[in-house]
Design an enzyme around this catalytic site. Structure first.
Site, PDB file in Angstrom:
ATOM      1  N   ARG A 161     -14.528  -8.265   2.427  1.00  0.00           N
ATOM      2  CA  ARG A 161     -14.547  -7.809   3.857  1.00  0.00           C
ATOM      3  C   ARG A 161     -12.980  -8.113   4.462  1.00  0.00           C
ATOM      4  O   ARG A 161     -12.239  -8.895   3.871  1.00  0.00           O
ATOM      5  CB  ARG A 161     -15.660  -8.298   4.777  1.00  0.00           C
ATOM      6  CG  ARG A 161     -16.942  -8.293   4.182  1.00  0.00           C
ATOM      7  CD  ARG A 161     -17.950  -9.223   4.843  1.00  0.00           C
ATOM      8  NE  ARG A 161     -19.285  -8.923   4.587  1.00  0.00           N
ATOM      9  CZ  ARG A 161     -20.027  -9.786   3.596  1.00  0.00           C
ATOM     10  NH1 ARG A 161     -19.131 -10.839   3.009  1.00  0.00           N
ATOM     11  NH2 ARG A 161     -21.215  -9.709   3.193  1.00  0.00           N
ATOM     12  N   LYS A 185     -19.613 -14.967   4.834  1.00  0.00           N
ATOM     13  CA  LYS A 185     -20.224 -14.956   6.002  1.00  0.00           C
ATOM     14  C   LYS A 185     -21.202 -16.251   5.785  1.00  0.00           C
ATOM     15  O   LYS A 185     -21.697 -16.645   4.902  1.00  0.00           O
ATOM     16  CB  LYS A 185     -21.377 -13.779   6.377  1.00  0.00           C
ATOM     17  CG  LYS A 185     -20.431 -12.383   6.712  1.00  0.00           C
ATOM     18  CD  LYS A 185     -21.456 -11.465   7.240  1.00  0.00           C
ATOM     19  CE  LYS A 185     -20.448 -10.234   7.602  1.00  0.00           C
ATOM     20  NZ  LYS A 185     -21.426  -9.128   7.975  1.00  0.00           N
ATOM     21  N   HIS A 256     -13.213  -1.353   4.960  1.00  0.00           N
ATOM     22  CA  HIS A 256     -14.808  -1.468   4.206  1.00  0.00           C
ATOM     23  C   HIS A 256     -15.072  -0.127   3.011  1.00  0.00           C
ATOM     24  O   HIS A 256     -15.646  -0.570   2.172  1.00  0.00           O
ATOM     25  CB  HIS A 256     -15.680  -1.140   5.404  1.00  0.00           C
ATOM     26  CG  HIS A 256     -16.851  -2.114   5.094  1.00  0.00           C
ATOM     27  ND1 HIS A 256     -16.904  -3.689   5.289  1.00  0.00           N
ATOM     28  CD2 HIS A 256     -18.185  -1.951   4.878  1.00  0.00           C
ATOM     29  CE1 HIS A 256     -17.764  -4.140   5.012  1.00  0.00           C
ATOM     30  NE2 HIS A 256     -18.723  -3.184   4.620  1.00  0.00           N
ATOM     31  N   ARG A 259     -14.441  -1.469  -0.434  1.00  0.00           N
ATOM     32  CA  ARG A 259     -15.548  -2.203  -0.691  1.00  0.00           C
ATOM     33  C   ARG A 259     -16.640  -1.447  -1.083  1.00  0.00           C
ATOM     34  O   ARG A 259     -17.246  -1.576  -2.254  1.00  0.00           O
ATOM     35  CB  ARG A 259     -16.021  -2.912   0.677  1.00  0.00           C
ATOM     36  CG  ARG A 259     -17.241  -3.988   0.450  1.00  0.00           C
ATOM     37  CD  ARG A 259     -17.509  -4.757   1.552  1.00  0.00           C
ATOM     38  NE  ARG A 259     -18.761  -5.653   1.848  1.00  0.00           N
ATOM     39  CZ  ARG A 259     -18.884  -6.789   1.259  1.00  0.00           C
ATOM     40  NH1 ARG A 259     -17.683  -7.306   0.441  1.00  0.00           N
ATOM     41  NH2 ARG A 259     -19.914  -7.222   1.347  1.00  0.00           N
ATOM     42  N   HIS A 282     -23.483 -10.536  -0.497  1.00  0.00           N
ATOM     43  CA  HIS A 282     -24.590 -10.011   0.411  1.00  0.00           C
ATOM     44  C   HIS A 282     -25.715 -11.266   0.352  1.00  0.00           C
ATOM     45  O   HIS A 282     -26.117 -11.698  -0.689  1.00  0.00           O
ATOM     46  CB  HIS A 282     -25.341  -8.902  -0.248  1.00  0.00           C
ATOM     47  CG  HIS A 282     -24.436  -7.676   0.263  1.00  0.00           C
ATOM     48  ND1 HIS A 282     -24.691  -6.544  -0.498  1.00  0.00           N
ATOM     49  CD2 HIS A 282     -23.487  -7.393   1.051  1.00  0.00           C
ATOM     50  CE1 HIS A 282     -23.877  -5.473  -0.020  1.00  0.00           C
ATOM     51  NE2 HIS A 282     -23.109  -6.040   1.057  1.00  0.00           N
ATOM     52  N   TYR A 291     -26.165   1.169  -2.207  1.00  0.00           N
ATOM     53  CA  TYR A 291     -25.262   1.270  -3.317  1.00  0.00           C
ATOM     54  C   TYR A 291     -26.292   2.297  -4.399  1.00  0.00           C
ATOM     55  O   TYR A 291     -25.482   3.232  -5.219  1.00  0.00           O
ATOM     56  CB  TYR A 291     -24.564   0.468  -4.073  1.00  0.00           C
ATOM     57  CG  TYR A 291     -23.430  -0.053  -2.848  1.00  0.00           C
ATOM     58  CD1 TYR A 291     -22.449   0.549  -2.632  1.00  0.00           C
ATOM     59  CD2 TYR A 291     -23.764  -1.147  -2.343  1.00  0.00           C
ATOM     60  CE1 TYR A 291     -21.512   0.275  -1.542  1.00  0.00           C
ATOM     61  CE2 TYR A 291     -22.984  -1.693  -1.389  1.00  0.00           C
ATOM     62  CZ  TYR A 291     -21.701  -1.102  -1.083  1.00  0.00           C
ATOM     63  OH  TYR A 291     -21.056  -1.570  -0.083  1.00  0.00           O
TER      64      TYR A 291
END
Length: 318
Positions: A161, A185, A256, A259, A282, A291
């Protein structure tokens, strides 16, 4: 941390945001919460709702009705399902924390039903050929372009990211192991391989280009702006957007999309969803499953190999 002495909404919001920072939430996360809660606060003012104990499920139903009719200022488009859910979640979590801290007697939004976040497939997917075309644009600019090439190579090689890439420090690049440590994150760290061309560009940048940008205030940051400070996520977005335009590609999005491209290519080359989940950082594999919907080549090949309609010959036109 001093608790607010009033139940006025914005006084409580300031306390809540300070609490989020104290708990280690990223500045970008807290900024998003502040923006979302400010939107709710301004809407409340129009209804003469000034205190947090006036926030009820009925009020939130009215707020959702407002969000359903809201149109964004830039393009006059409605909010997406995910955006509406996030705005409601900001308020729900805010009230939950105030109750947990004893500021309000009841969590009035404990039983609120949030709308589905919906499902949106990324529209602007890039092929490997398009990625290469974008990368080539950096060679038009000496020094700055070399820095930008290292950034773009790192984006595509790791699927980071933009907020993660901007945080990378020099000691996060493990030269001997050819790996990079990523601060994801929720303070979740992950270690990613950094191989081939991307590794070579990053090493070249560190040894030859970064010293030309570095100043006394540069610290340990890997990628630097012209003023020697750490490059920001917004600067990355602007930079990537410019190279996409130079490549003659007219599609929305910037950082993004590298990514998305990295994950889609891995899936089409038989990487498992679990491995892609770990690669992208994730928390839930449900996020990674998007995806499976964008990997069209894989879908077609599996269909051709397994579906009876693709295998049988009718002889109708023989």
């Amino acid at each position: 941390m001093i608790k607010p002495k009033t139940l006025r909404i914005w006084c409580c919001v300031r306390y809540y945001l300070a609490l989020c920072l104290a708990k280690g939430q990223s500045s970008e996360t807290v900024r998003n919460k502040r923006s979302g809660l400010k939107k709710f606060f301004l809407w409340c003012l129009n209804l003469n709702v000034h205190f947090v104990d006036q926030i009820t499920i009925d009020l939130m139903d009215d707020y959702l009705e407002y969000l359903n009719s809201y149109r964004k200022k830039l393009d006059h488009q409605p909010l997406s399902d995910a955006q509406k859910r996030s705005l409601l979640t900001f308020v729900k979590t805010f009230i939950q924390y105030l109750h947990r801290k004893g500021i309000i007697a009841e969590n009035t939004l404990a039983s609120i039903e949030l709308p589905s976040r919906g499902f949106k497939v990324p529209k602007a997917l890039y092929s490997v050929q398009e990625i290469e075309l974008i990368l080539d644009q950096t060679l038009l600019f000496p020094f700055k372009g070399f820095r930008d090439r290292a950034i773009l190579e790192l984006f595509f090689a790791t699927g980071m990211r933009r907020g993660e890439l901007s945080k990378v420090n020099l000691n996060d690049i493990w030269l001997e192991e050819q790996k990079v440590k990523v601060q994801g994150k929720g303070r979740r760290e992950r270690i990613l391989p950094l191989k081939g061309r991307a590794f070579e560009w990053v090493v070249f940048y560190i040894s030859k280009i970064r010293p030309k940008f570095a100043q006394i205030n540069s610290g340990n940051a890997l990628f630097l702006c012209e003023n020697g400070k750490r490059i920001s996520p917004s600067k990355l977005t602007h930079m990537v957007s410019q190279y996409i335009k130079l490549a003659g590609i007219e599609r929305p999005g910037a950082c993004h999309l590298f990514r998305h491209a990295a994950a889609t290519e891995m899936l089409e080359n038989d990487a498992s969803l679990r491995h892609i989940q770990e690669f992208l950082g994730h928390a839930s594999i449900l996020t990674t499953q998007i995806y499976t919907h964008v990997s069209k080549a894989k879908l077609i090949s599996v269909y051709m190999a397994t579906h009876p309609s693709a295998q049988e010959k009718s002889g109708l036109f023989d």
